[in-house]
Design an enzyme around this catalytic site. Sequence first.
Site, PDB file in Angstrom:
ATOM      1  N   LYS A  68       0.767  -1.087  -0.013  1.00 41.35           N
ATOM      2  CA  LYS A  68       0.104   0.003   0.002  1.00 41.35           C
ATOM      3  C   LYS A  68       0.819   1.448  -0.130  1.00 41.35           C
ATOM      4  O   LYS A  68       0.499   1.988  -0.824  1.00 41.35           O
ATOM      5  CB  LYS A  68      -0.927  -0.241   1.031  1.00 41.35           C
ATOM      6  CG  LYS A  68      -1.979   1.152   1.221  1.00 41.35           C
ATOM      7  CD  LYS A  68      -2.907   0.880   2.587  1.00 41.35           C
ATOM      8  CE  LYS A  68      -2.144   0.902   3.858  1.00 41.35           C
ATOM      9  NZ  LYS A  68      -2.930   0.524   4.984  1.00 41.35           N
ATOM     10  N   HIS A 196      -3.795  -4.843  13.259  1.00 42.73           N
ATOM     11  CA  HIS A 196      -2.896  -3.684  12.890  1.00 42.73           C
ATOM     12  C   HIS A 196      -3.289  -2.662  13.529  1.00 42.73           C
ATOM     13  O   HIS A 196      -4.441  -1.918  13.634  1.00 42.73           O
ATOM     14  CB  HIS A 196      -3.354  -3.723  11.469  1.00 42.73           C
ATOM     15  CG  HIS A 196      -2.483  -2.505  10.680  1.00 42.73           C
ATOM     16  ND1 HIS A 196      -0.995  -2.660  10.732  1.00 42.73           N
ATOM     17  CD2 HIS A 196      -2.798  -1.304  10.099  1.00 42.73           C
ATOM     18  CE1 HIS A 196      -0.739  -1.464   9.866  1.00 42.73           C
ATOM     19  NE2 HIS A 196      -1.732  -0.870   9.670  1.00 42.73           N
ATOM     20  N   SER A 199      -0.905   3.111  11.938  1.00 41.96           N
ATOM     21  CA  SER A 199       0.328   3.666  11.144  1.00 41.96           C
ATOM     22  C   SER A 199       1.338   4.356  12.007  1.00 41.96           C
ATOM     23  O   SER A 199       0.526   5.283  12.904  1.00 41.96           O
ATOM     24  CB  SER A 199       0.185   4.068   9.720  1.00 41.96           C
ATOM     25  OG  SER A 199       1.352   3.588   9.076  1.00 41.96           O
ATOM     26  N   GLU A 271       3.513  -7.182   9.090  1.00 41.17           N
ATOM     27  CA  GLU A 271       3.182  -6.421   7.947  1.00 41.17           C
ATOM     28  C   GLU A 271       3.670  -5.082   7.420  1.00 41.17           C
ATOM     29  O   GLU A 271       3.062  -3.964   7.477  1.00 41.17           O
ATOM     30  CB  GLU A 271       1.675  -6.286   7.458  1.00 41.17           C
ATOM     31  CG  GLU A 271       1.099  -7.753   7.517  1.00 41.17           C
ATOM     32  CD  GLU A 271      -0.558  -7.501   7.787  1.00 41.17           C
ATOM     33  OE1 GLU A 271      -0.843  -6.588   7.959  1.00 41.17           O
ATOM     34  OE2 GLU A 271      -1.332  -8.578   7.778  1.00 41.17           O
ATOM     35  N   PRO A 272       5.132  -4.911   7.671  1.00 41.22           N
ATOM     36  CA  PRO A 272       5.770  -3.580   7.622  1.00 41.22           C
ATOM     37  C   PRO A 272       5.633  -2.894   6.103  1.00 41.22           C
ATOM     38  O   PRO A 272       5.552  -3.673   5.205  1.00 41.22           O
ATOM     39  CB  PRO A 272       7.056  -3.916   7.904  1.00 41.22           C
ATOM     40  CG  PRO A 272       7.464  -5.253   7.440  1.00 41.22           C
ATOM     41  CD  PRO A 272       6.167  -6.060   7.509  1.00 41.22           C
ATOM     42  N   GLY A 273       5.022  -1.696   6.150  1.00 41.07           N
ATOM     43  CA  GLY A 273       4.794  -0.826   4.946  1.00 41.07           C
ATOM     44  C   GLY A 273       5.966   0.163   5.033  1.00 41.07           C
ATOM     45  O   GLY A 273       7.108   0.286   4.485  1.00 41.07           O
ATOM     46  N   ARG A 274       5.572   1.301   5.782  1.00 40.36           N
ATOM     47  CA  ARG A 274       6.050   2.540   6.015  1.00 40.36           C
ATOM     48  C   ARG A 274       7.678   2.508   6.202  1.00 40.36           C
ATOM     49  O   ARG A 274       8.442   3.187   5.749  1.00 40.36           O
ATOM     50  CB  ARG A 274       5.376   3.308   7.053  1.00 40.36           C
ATOM     51  CG  ARG A 274       6.187   4.540   7.286  1.00 40.36           C
ATOM     52  CD  ARG A 274       5.507   5.222   8.695  1.00 40.36           C
ATOM     53  NE  ARG A 274       4.065   5.276   8.560  1.00 40.36           N
ATOM     54  CZ  ARG A 274       3.458   6.462   8.049  1.00 40.36           C
ATOM     55  NH1 ARG A 274       3.934   7.332   7.475  1.00 40.36           N
ATOM     56  NH2 ARG A 274       1.938   6.270   8.161  1.00 40.36           N
ATOM     57  N   ASP A 315      -1.628  11.608   5.265  1.00 43.44           N
ATOM     58  CA  ASP A 315      -0.808  10.914   6.014  1.00 43.44           C
ATOM     59  C   ASP A 315      -0.050  11.747   7.485  1.00 43.44           C
ATOM     60  O   ASP A 315       0.590  11.036   8.104  1.00 43.44           O
ATOM     61  CB  ASP A 315       0.305  10.293   5.388  1.00 43.44           C
ATOM     62  CG  ASP A 315       1.155   9.166   5.993  1.00 43.44           C
ATOM     63  OD1 ASP A 315       0.472   8.299   6.793  1.00 43.44           O
ATOM     64  OD2 ASP A 315       2.344   9.177   5.973  1.00 43.44           O
ATOM     65  N   ASP A 341      -5.022  26.072  -6.538  1.00 44.44           N
ATOM     66  CA  ASP A 341      -5.452  25.923  -5.326  1.00 44.44           C
ATOM     67  C   ASP A 341      -4.619  26.377  -4.100  1.00 44.44           C
ATOM     68  O   ASP A 341      -3.636  26.183  -3.792  1.00 44.44           O
ATOM     69  CB  ASP A 341      -5.736  24.462  -5.000  1.00 44.44           C
ATOM     70  CG  ASP A 341      -6.917  24.407  -3.989  1.00 44.44           C
ATOM     71  OD1 ASP A 341      -7.079  25.494  -3.273  1.00 44.44           O
ATOM     72  OD2 ASP A 341      -7.253  23.268  -3.433  1.00 44.44           O
ATOM     73  N   TYR A 369       3.571   6.462   1.248  1.00 40.96           N
ATOM     74  CA  TYR A 369       2.243   7.222   1.364  1.00 40.96           C
ATOM     75  C   TYR A 369       2.460   8.622   0.844  1.00 40.96           C
ATOM     76  O   TYR A 369       1.842   9.598   1.080  1.00 40.96           O
ATOM     77  CB  TYR A 369       1.476   7.452   2.807  1.00 40.96           C
ATOM     78  CG  TYR A 369       1.492   6.039   3.379  1.00 40.96           C
ATOM     79  CD1 TYR A 369       0.437   5.106   3.168  1.00 40.96           C
ATOM     80  CD2 TYR A 369       2.151   5.612   4.469  1.00 40.96           C
ATOM     81  CE1 TYR A 369       0.302   3.843   3.471  1.00 40.96           C
ATOM     82  CE2 TYR A 369       1.916   4.300   5.076  1.00 40.96           C
ATOM     83  CZ  TYR A 369       0.908   3.452   4.517  1.00 40.96           C
ATOM     84  OH  TYR A 369       0.925   2.492   5.057  1.00 40.96           O
TER      85      TYR A 369
HETATM   86  C1  PLP Z   1      -1.442  -0.118   5.598  1.00 40.86           C
HETATM   87  C2  PLP Z   1      -1.512  -1.434   6.243  1.00 40.86           C
HETATM   88  C3  PLP Z   1      -0.082  -2.055   6.750  1.00 40.86           C
HETATM   89  C4  PLP Z   1       1.076  -1.182   6.533  1.00 40.86           C
HETATM   90  O1  PLP Z   1       1.075  -0.239   7.557  1.00 40.86           O
HETATM   91  P1  PLP Z   1       2.486   0.479   7.936  1.00 40.86           P
HETATM   92  O2  PLP Z   1       1.848   1.373   8.968  1.00 40.86           O
HETATM   93  O3  PLP Z   1       2.692   1.378   6.603  1.00 40.86           O
HETATM   94  O4  PLP Z   1       3.582  -0.307   8.085  1.00 40.86           O
HETATM   95  C5  PLP Z   1       0.059  -3.471   6.992  1.00 40.86           C
HETATM   96  N1  PLP Z   1      -1.238  -4.216   6.997  1.00 40.86           N
HETATM   97  C6  PLP Z   1      -2.369  -3.597   6.819  1.00 40.86           C
HETATM   98  C7  PLP Z   1      -3.566  -4.700   6.856  1.00 40.86           C
HETATM   99  C8  PLP Z   1      -2.577  -2.367   6.355  1.00 40.86           C
HETATM  100  O5  PLP Z   1      -3.760  -2.001   6.024  1.00 40.86           O
END
Ligand code: PLP
Length: 400
Positions: A68, A196, A199, A271-274, A315, A341, A369
Site C-alpha cells: 500500500k 494492525h 500506522s 506487515e511492515p509498509g512505511r 498521512d 488551489d 504514502y
Molecule cells: C496499511 C497496512 C499495513 C502497513 O502499515 P504501515 O504502518 O505502513 O507499516 C499493514 N497491514 C495492513 C492490513 C494495512 O492496511
Amino acid sequence: MPKPAVSFRPRESTTPLRFTAPYARADLEALVARHGSPLLLVDCDVVRERYRRLAAALPGVDLHYALKPLPDLAVIAALKEVGGYFDLASGGEVDLVRSAGVDPERCIHTHPIKRDSDIRDALRFGVRIFVADNPDELGKFVRHRKRVRVLLRVAFRAADAVCDLSKKFGCEPAAVPELLALASKLGVEVVGLSFHVGSQTPTPVMHVNAIEACGALIRAARDSGHALSVLDIGGGFPADYLEPAMPIEEFCAPIRAALAGLPPGLRLIAEPGRYIVAPAGTCVASVVGRALRDGRWWFYLDDGMYGSFNGQIYDHASYPVVALREDGERVNAVLAGPTCDSIDVIREDIPLPLLEAGDLVVGRNMGAYTSCSASDFNFIPRARRLAINAREDVAGSGQP
Ligand SMILES: *Cc1c(COP(=O)(O)O)cnc(C)c1O
C-alpha cells in the site's frame, strides 16, 4: 552515407542508476536534466537495508511488505532478492507481485472487506491466506473453503497512533470465540489471528498489549478445539520525518519479549509498509517561479500538496525539505505547489536561500504514502518514479 534518423524519443538506459545517499547535487541535477522534474527517487539499497534491519530486530518473524505505501516493481524486486514476503489488499497489487515473479506462497491477502472477484483474483494467482473480521465476510469463503485459510482480524484501540485503523476494521476480542464457532459450522478453516494497531505508532505499547491479548485468545481457542497456528502482528513500525522516530531496535525489543511469551508452535508474521520504504524515497522538485508578496518570498515548485506532498494531509507527515543551492543569505520563505488551489502550500516560514526558477528542492523520507496517493489535479503530471540502485533495470517500471 546518410546519417541515421535522429530519434526524438529519449532512449531508456539499460544500466541501473547507481548513487549513494545523500545524493550529490551534481547527480540530482543530471537526473533532472535527463528525466525531467519532478522526480521521486526510490533507492533499492535503502529498501534492502531497512528490510534487513527490521528482520534483525524481529528474528523469527516473516516480514510481509504491505504494498500500500509504495506499490512499486523495483521495491518488490529488491525485497524479493532479500527473501521478503508480501501483503496484498487489491487486484492491482496481486497483478504487480505477479508481474515481479513473486511466489504466491509468499503472499497473503489482508483486506478485511472483499468482493468475490477480489478473492477469486488472489486465488487464481495462488494466494491461500486471507483475512476476515465478521460473519458476512466469513460467509464469502464458503464457496472457496477447500482452498482458503483465514486469519481473524481483531481490533485493539490505538488512541496514540497517528493513523488509528482499529475503528475501521477488526472484530472485538470478545467476538473471536463466536466467529471461530461460526467458521467451523461453515467449514471455513481459521488458522490464526491478525491485528494492525495503526500506522506510525510512536511506541510499541499497543503492539505489546495486542500480542498479549492475542496470546490469551489463542490459548482459549486451542482449549476449545481450534488449532490456531498463525499470529500476524501487522504494520505500524515508525519512520523518521521532521520528528525522528524511536530507533527500530528499541521499538522491537519489548515486542520480541511479548512474542517470546506466546503459546508454542505459532508462525509469526508482520506487515511492515512505511518502515521499509519511507526513507527510500526522495522527492526532487524544481522551482518554476517566485514572487515577493507582503514582504515574504514565495517559491512555487512543480510538485506539491496534490502531488508527492499529499502525505502532509492524508498521512499527517511533515517531510524534511532542503534547497540544493546553499550559497547566499537565507530568506523567510513560503514553499508552494504548482496548482491554482490556495491549500497547495507545502511549508510556511521556511528559511531558504533566494531561489530562482530551475533551482532544485529536495524532500527526504518521502517513500511511503506519497507517490501512491498523488493526483494529477489541474492536469499537472505527478512526479515520475525512478528506481536507483536496483539490481536489474526496473527504473520507473512500477509507475501507475
Ligand atoms: C496499511 C497496512 C499495513 C502497513 O502499515 P504501515 O504502518 O505502513 O507499516 C499493514 N497491514 C495492513 C492490513 C494495512 O492496511
